[in-house]
Design an enzyme around this catalytic site. Structure first.
Site, mmCIF file in Angstrom:
data_model
loop_
_atom_site.group_PDB
_atom_site.id
_atom_site.type_symbol
_atom_site.label_atom_id
_atom_site.label_comp_id
_atom_site.label_asym_id
_atom_site.label_seq_id
_atom_site.Cartn_x
_atom_site.Cartn_y
_atom_site.Cartn_z
ATOM 1 N N GLY A 7 0.832 -1.199 0.000
ATOM 2 C CA GLY A 7 0.000 0.000 0.000
ATOM 3 C C GLY A 7 0.862 1.243 0.000
ATOM 4 O O GLY A 7 0.507 2.278 0.559
ATOM 5 N N GLY A 10 -0.338 4.849 -1.182
ATOM 6 C CA GLY A 10 -1.439 5.486 -0.465
ATOM 7 C C GLY A 10 -0.997 6.577 0.482
ATOM 8 O O GLY A 10 0.177 6.971 0.532
ATOM 9 N N MET A 12 -0.498 6.587 3.565
ATOM 10 C CA MET A 12 0.436 6.220 4.618
ATOM 11 C C MET A 12 1.816 5.850 4.106
ATOM 12 O O MET A 12 2.757 5.723 4.902
ATOM 13 C CB MET A 12 -0.136 5.037 5.409
ATOM 14 C CG MET A 12 -1.309 5.391 6.304
ATOM 15 S SD MET A 12 -0.837 6.538 7.618
ATOM 16 C CE MET A 12 0.376 5.553 8.479
ATOM 17 N N HIS A 143 -13.718 11.392 10.902
ATOM 18 C CA HIS A 143 -12.626 11.150 9.973
ATOM 19 C C HIS A 143 -12.774 12.047 8.745
ATOM 20 O O HIS A 143 -13.799 12.693 8.560
ATOM 21 C CB HIS A 143 -12.598 9.681 9.538
ATOM 22 C CG HIS A 143 -12.006 8.764 10.561
ATOM 23 N ND1 HIS A 143 -12.763 8.164 11.551
ATOM 24 C CD2 HIS A 143 -10.727 8.356 10.774
ATOM 25 C CE1 HIS A 143 -11.980 7.416 12.312
ATOM 26 N NE2 HIS A 143 -10.751 7.521 11.865
ATOM 27 N N HIS A 144 -11.754 12.020 7.913
ATOM 28 C CA HIS A 144 -11.746 12.799 6.680
ATOM 29 C C HIS A 144 -12.848 12.325 5.732
ATOM 30 O O HIS A 144 -13.364 11.200 5.848
ATOM 31 C CB HIS A 144 -10.386 12.683 5.995
ATOM 32 C CG HIS A 144 -9.970 11.264 5.740
ATOM 33 N ND1 HIS A 144 -10.335 10.571 4.609
ATOM 34 C CD2 HIS A 144 -9.230 10.407 6.497
ATOM 35 C CE1 HIS A 144 -9.825 9.354 4.656
ATOM 36 N NE2 HIS A 144 -9.150 9.221 5.779
ATOM 37 N N LYS A 147 -12.804 8.754 3.706
ATOM 38 C CA LYS A 147 -12.788 7.446 4.363
ATOM 39 C C LYS A 147 -13.960 6.604 3.863
ATOM 40 O O LYS A 147 -15.086 7.091 3.738
ATOM 41 C CB LYS A 147 -12.850 7.600 5.889
ATOM 42 C CG LYS A 147 -12.695 6.281 6.636
ATOM 43 C CD LYS A 147 -12.507 6.503 8.124
ATOM 44 C CE LYS A 147 -12.391 5.189 8.884
ATOM 45 N NZ LYS A 147 -11.233 4.382 8.441
ATOM 46 N N GLY A 153 -13.210 1.244 11.962
ATOM 47 C CA GLY A 153 -12.815 0.029 12.665
ATOM 48 C C GLY A 153 -12.473 0.312 14.115
ATOM 49 O O GLY A 153 -12.710 -0.514 15.008
ATOM 50 N N THR A 154 -11.930 1.502 14.385
ATOM 51 C CA THR A 154 -11.575 1.858 15.752
ATOM 52 C C THR A 154 -12.815 2.054 16.610
ATOM 53 O O THR A 154 -12.858 1.644 17.778
ATOM 54 C CB THR A 154 -10.729 3.147 15.760
ATOM 55 O OG1 THR A 154 -9.567 2.924 14.965
ATOM 56 C CG2 THR A 154 -10.309 3.521 17.172
#
Length: 253
Positions: A7, A10, A12, A143-144, A147, A153-154
C-alpha cells in the site's frame, strides 16, 4: 528488520517509510496496485504492482492498503512464511475467515487502529464501563471525507471494549428512528469532515456525572510509528497466532 510496504502509494506510504528508517529498520520493497505512483513516490526501492510479483526477502509485510487485497496478501505471506502486520479494516466475512486461517500458520498482527494512544483508550474504556455499570454510553468518531468504511474500525473496537465488560450491550449505529433510548444501547455515530485525521470519543453518563474519554490523532505519522512498532514485534514472534495491540502494550510494560 527489513519490511515490505504493502500500500506504498497510499496516504500512509511516505509516513511508513519515514518511520521505518527513523526506527533503524529498512524497506525491502514497495507494493501497490498503483505501481506507477508507488515507483514515482519511492524511486529508491524495488516496486511491484502486486504482492505475487514481489521476489524480495523480508522479515515482515506492513499492510496499509485496502481490505480487498487481504486474501491474496495472506496467501503470499503464508506460502513465503512471512509475518504480517495488517492495518486494514472493513473486511468481509470471507476475508475475516482468511485472517483466522492465516494466523494458524504465521504470526499475524491485526489492529483497527495502530495508535498506542487508542490502545490506552481501549483500556480506560473497559475500566470506566466496569465502574459505572448503569451508565449510558455513546461513541463518536470523526474522519476525513474520503474514508470508505462506516463506522470506523476503531469505533467498533471501542464498542467491543464496552461489550467485553457489559455483555448485554446492543450497538445502535447512526440512531435514526424515533423512540426512547433503551438501557442496553451503545450508540455509534460517524462524522466525515474535510481532512480530519481521526478523532474518537467515548461518553459515559450516569445522570449525575459524565466521563468523556477522547483520543485525537494530529498526524498520520502516529499510525505509521505504531505500525512499524507492531511489525517489529510480530516479526520477532516464533509462534503462529493472531497478535493484537493488547499484546504489544503488554510487551511494553
Amino acid at each position: 528488520m527489513n519490511f515490505i510496504i504493502h500500500g506504498a502509494a497510499g496516504r500512509m506510504g511516505g509516513n511508513l517509510i519515514a518511520s521505518v528508517e527513523k526506527n533503524g529498520h529498512t524497506v525491502a520493497a514497495c507494493v501497490d496496485i498503483l505501481y506507477a505512483d508507488a515507483a514515482k513516490k519511492h524511486p529508491d526501492y524495488p516496486c511491484f504492482a502486486s504482492i505475487s510479483d514481489c521476489d524480495v526477502p523480508a522479515d515482515c509485510i506492513i499492510d496499509f492498503s485496502n481490505h480487498v487485497t487481504t486474501i491474496p496478501l495472506l496467501g503470499y505471506a503464508v506460502s513465503h512464511k512471512i509475518p504480517v502486520m495488517l492495518a486494514t479494516t472493513g473486511q468481509t466475512e470471507e476475508e475475516k475467515a482468511a485472517i483466522t486461517a492465516a494466523a494458524e500458520q504465521i504470526p499475524l498482527f491485526r489492529a483497527a487502529n495502530m495508535s498506542l494512544g487508542i490502545a490506552t483508550l481501549v483500556s480506560l474504556v473497559k475500566t470506566a464501563v466496569c465502574m459505572f455499570p448503569d451508565a449510558d454510553i455513546e461513541i463518536i468518531e470523526k474522519h476525513h471525507n474520503q474514508k470508505l468504511d462506516v463506522p470506523s474500525g476503531t469505533a467498533l473496537a471501542l464498542a467491543d471494549a464496552v461489550k467485553a465488560v457489559r455483555e448485554e450491550a446492543d450497538f445502535v449505529i447512526g440512531r435514526h428512528e424515533n423512540g426512547k433510548r433503551r438501557k442496553e444501547e451503545v450508540g455509534i455515530h460517524s462524522l466525515r469532515l474535510g481532512g480530519v485525521v481521526g478523532e474518537h470519543e467515548v461518553i459515559i453518563t450516569t445522570g449525575n456525572e459524565t466521563i468523556s474519554l477522547k483520543h485525537e490523532a494530529h498526524s498520520r505519522a502516529v499510525f505509521a510509528d505504531g505500525g512499524v512498532m507492531a511489525a517489529a514485534y510480530v516479526a520477532g514472534q516464533t509462534a503462529p497466532g493472531l497478535y493484537t495491540m493488547e499484546d504489544l502494550v503488554a510487551a511494553c510494560r
